[in-house]
Design an enzyme around this catalytic site. Structure first.
Site, PDB file in Angstrom:
ATOM      1  N   CYS A   1     -16.994  -3.873 -15.428  1.00  0.00           N
ATOM      2  CA  CYS A   1     -16.847  -2.755 -14.178  1.00  0.00           C
ATOM      3  C   CYS A   1     -15.990  -3.600 -12.935  1.00  0.00           C
ATOM      4  CB  CYS A   1     -17.941  -2.044 -13.871  1.00  0.00           C
ATOM      5  SG  CYS A   1     -19.230  -3.262 -13.239  1.00  0.00           S
TER       6      CYS A   1
ATOM      7  N   HIS B   1       0.907  -1.059  -0.047  1.00  0.00           N
ATOM      8  CA  HIS B   1       0.102  -0.068  -0.207  1.00  0.00           C
ATOM      9  C   HIS B   1       1.010   1.375  -0.056  1.00  0.00           C
ATOM     10  CE1 HIS B   1      -4.451  -0.313   0.583  1.00  0.00           C
ATOM     11  NE2 HIS B   1      -4.192   0.937  -0.123  1.00  0.00           N
TER      12      HIS B   1
END
Ligand code: PEP
Ligand code: MG
Length: 622
Positions: free
Chosen positions: A552, A232
């Site tokens: 999506c 992250h």
């Protein structure tokens, strides 16, 4: 600075004038030293090293027991409260960061905030204190570590490619664990505000929240000894656009504070004490990087069009209204998936029609004429809502296989009041701009018909109430997330007004691999030929019926996968907002004929390894 004959010269002895040889030796630059690491954020930078040394992590005995569990719960509550305040402060800082960075960092901070709220993590920690009698520290360490390891498949090893999400999630649990431990022990956090302007930050390890504190107008690059390109911190640094090399082993032993350092984030190289030639080369790299950033910025205003002329529709997925101002910034043409779960996720009570209508209207208005596709709430599976549980509408965890139980549209049809409220709120908000309404987790045609009947009934009721709706209601479409829906694409496309492929769930149901389980993370492959065949089947079915179809799931934002998806016939992609510029750059360099040929070859591949190598070779050849 230490020199050969400066402070070391014995007192009282006259210094001899330097000879040509000693001068030459003094003037000689120290030999440059090169370290390889993970190429994490593209770009090159040169600057003096600012060495930041980590204070030692709190030493926790994970089995330590407490005499007074109530006292531990109090300490824990205080630490949680402090952590929430810190996350809020980080959030306040967002406004001063470049807008690109706000997207990534804002959503990460929201993840932290949720973990610090009434989450599974918090329940687990408290249970370890009350039931197992652990100290708050031991409970935090055990619970965050067990959730992190569960994410990583029970093994504390780097996950292979394609499992970034599991690694990221594990990192989030560990980060929150570290923050809680520091707050329990009242240990200070690092500050980067005093670092000299133009410096290269060199440190052992950088936490994501630390990365959020970096001011990209002061720090030109980051090099760390630990970490990796997919964690992250890497995502944050990418969002900040700071050239970075992580996991450069041996870095701390090699770099002195103030030494000149070149960081080449594209090559994964750190050069300490570079020679003049290396500096000259690096300067060229710095200029090239600046040109590339400018070019990516300019792309925002350009259409998403293939080089062969076909127009693509690149839209954003929205999970939180906080991301809203950043969608326009990304160059996305509207919202292809508005996940409405945020309205329920942290709510103690169900949001009523007025509140929902106001929020939808705000989002639709912000889209300034671009379409907003609102998906009615997809509850169940790994998604959990306090509000629904409290309202007695969703039983929490009594399904052996929740993903195969009452989730998505099934749950809404069992409790039509939720669906009616949501339909009514969306229809009322639809006067604010173009809207589409989408149903999650459809498996059968009768489910679609039942939902459509409710939709029209709600429309009639609103009209009777005097609400102005257009001649026809906004289009009602479906998510294709189950193999059944993909296989029955022909029948569904006759009745749904549009289709959107949700590969996150489609992959899970096709490969029988839980998307939230680290145990089967290696089997969860959105590019598996079985998933690709379903994508192809439903895309062709929709095109035959002249129904709009989009994609999506996460692969829609993966520039490697997009050429293949274009080749399979897809023209509409909805992805996390920050992915839009990169995907746009990719598609603008593609010709449809090349994509079609790629898809043709890929669809003959029997396994995911071959698919991956074909799309990688295609990307490398462009
Ligand atoms: C999907 O399943 O691909 C999808 C987009 O829906 P979610 O990730 O919200 O389940
Ligand atoms: Mg889904």
């Amino acid at each position: 600075m230490k020199t050969t004959d400066g402070p070391d010269t014995p007192a009282g002895r006259r210094r001899r004038p330097p000879t040509r040889r000693t001068l030459a030796r003094r003037a000689a630059p120290p030999a440059e030293y090169r370290l390889a690491g993970d190429a994490t954020v593209r770009g090159v930078a040169i600057g003096p090293a600012a060495l930041v040394v980590e204070s030692p992590a709190p030493d926790i005995d994970p089995t330590a027991r407490a005499a007074d569990p109530d006292h531990e719960l109090e300490r824990l509550a205080e630490a949680v409260e402090r952590s929430v305040r810190q996350v809020e402060r980080l959030r306040d800082r967002l406004a001063v960061l470049p807008e690109d960075s706000q997207i990534e960092i804002g959503s990460l901070l929201e993840v932290y905030r949720r973990m610090l709220g009434p989450s599974r993590l918090q329940r687990g920690i408290r249970r370890r204190v009350t039931q197992d009698g652990l100290t708050a520290e031991a409970a935090v360490r055990q619970e965050t570590e067990s959730l992190a390891l569960a994410m990583l498949g029970g093994k504390d090893v780097p996950a292979p490619d394609g499992e970034d999400a599991a690694q990221r999630r594990a990192g989030e649990f560990r980060e929150i664990g570290r923050r809680l431990l520091r707050n329990l022990g009242r240990m200070p956090f690092r500050s980067f505000s005093a670092l000299p302007e133009g410096a290269v930050l060199v440190t052992e390890q950088l936490r994501p929240a630390d990365a959020a504190l970096i001011d990209p107008s002061r720090i030109v690059a980051v090099a760390t000894e630990e970490g990796g390109a997919t964690d992250h911190t890497a995502i944050m640094l990418r969002a900040l656009g700071i050239p970075a090399v992580l996991a450069a082993h041996g870095l701390m032993a090699r770099v002195r504070d103030g030494a000149t350092v070149v960081v080449d984030g594209s090559a994964g190289l750190v050069v300490v004490d570079p020679t003049e030639d290396t500096v000259a080369l690096a300067r060229g790299g710095v200029a090239e990087h600046a040109r590339e950033r400018q070019a990516l910025g300019r792309l925002r205003r350009l259409p998403g069009r293939l080089s062969s002329g076909e127009k693509l529709h690149l839209q954003a997925n929205l999970e939180l209204p906080a991301e809203l101002p950043l969608i326009a910034q990304s160059g996305a043409a509207g919202i292809g998936l508005l996940r409405t779960e945020f309205l329920f996720i942290n709510a103690e009570i169900m949001p009523d029609e007025d509140r929902q209508a106001a929020i939808y209207a705000e989002i639709i208005t912000a889209m300034a004429g671009d379409t907003t596709t609102i998906r009615v709430v997809d509850w169940g599976g790994e998604k959990h809502s306090e509000a629904l549980v409290r309202a007695g509408l969703s039983r929490d965890g009594d399904n052996i296989n929740p993903a195969l139980g009452v989730r998505g549209l099934r749950l809404l049809l069992r409790h039509p009041a939720i669906l009616e409220t949501q339909f009514a709120a969306i229809l009322r908000a639809s006067s604010a701009g173009p809207v589409r309404v989408m149903l999650p987790m459809v498996t059968t045609v009768p489910e679609l018909r039942e939902a459509r009947d409710i939709y029209h009934r709600v429309g009639r009721r609103l009209r009777r109430r005097g609400v102005k709706l257009g001649d026809s209601l906004p289009p009602l479409g479906i998510m294709v997330e189950t193999p059944a829906a993909a296989i029955m694409g022909d029948a569904l496309a006759q009745e749904a007004e549009f289709l959107a492929i949700g590969t996150n769930d489609l992959t899970m149901y096709t490969l029988a691999a839980d998307r939230a389980s680290a145990d089967v993370a290696a089997l969860y492959q959105p590019l598996h030929p079985a998933v690709l065949r379903l994508i192809q089947t439903v895309t062709e079915a929709a095109l035959r019926q002249y129904r709009p179809i989009s994609i999506c799931g996460e692969i829609a934002g993966d520039p490697r996968a997009v050429p293949l998806l274009v080749g399979l016939g897809l023209r509409s992609f909805s992805m996390t907002a920050s992915a839009v510029p990169r995907v746009k750059r990719t598609v603008r360099a593609l010709s449809f004929e090349d994509c079609r040929r790629l898809a043709h070859r890929v669809m003959e591949s029997p396994d995911v390894a071959e698919v991956t190598s074909l799309i990688d070779a295609f990307a490398a050849g462009r």
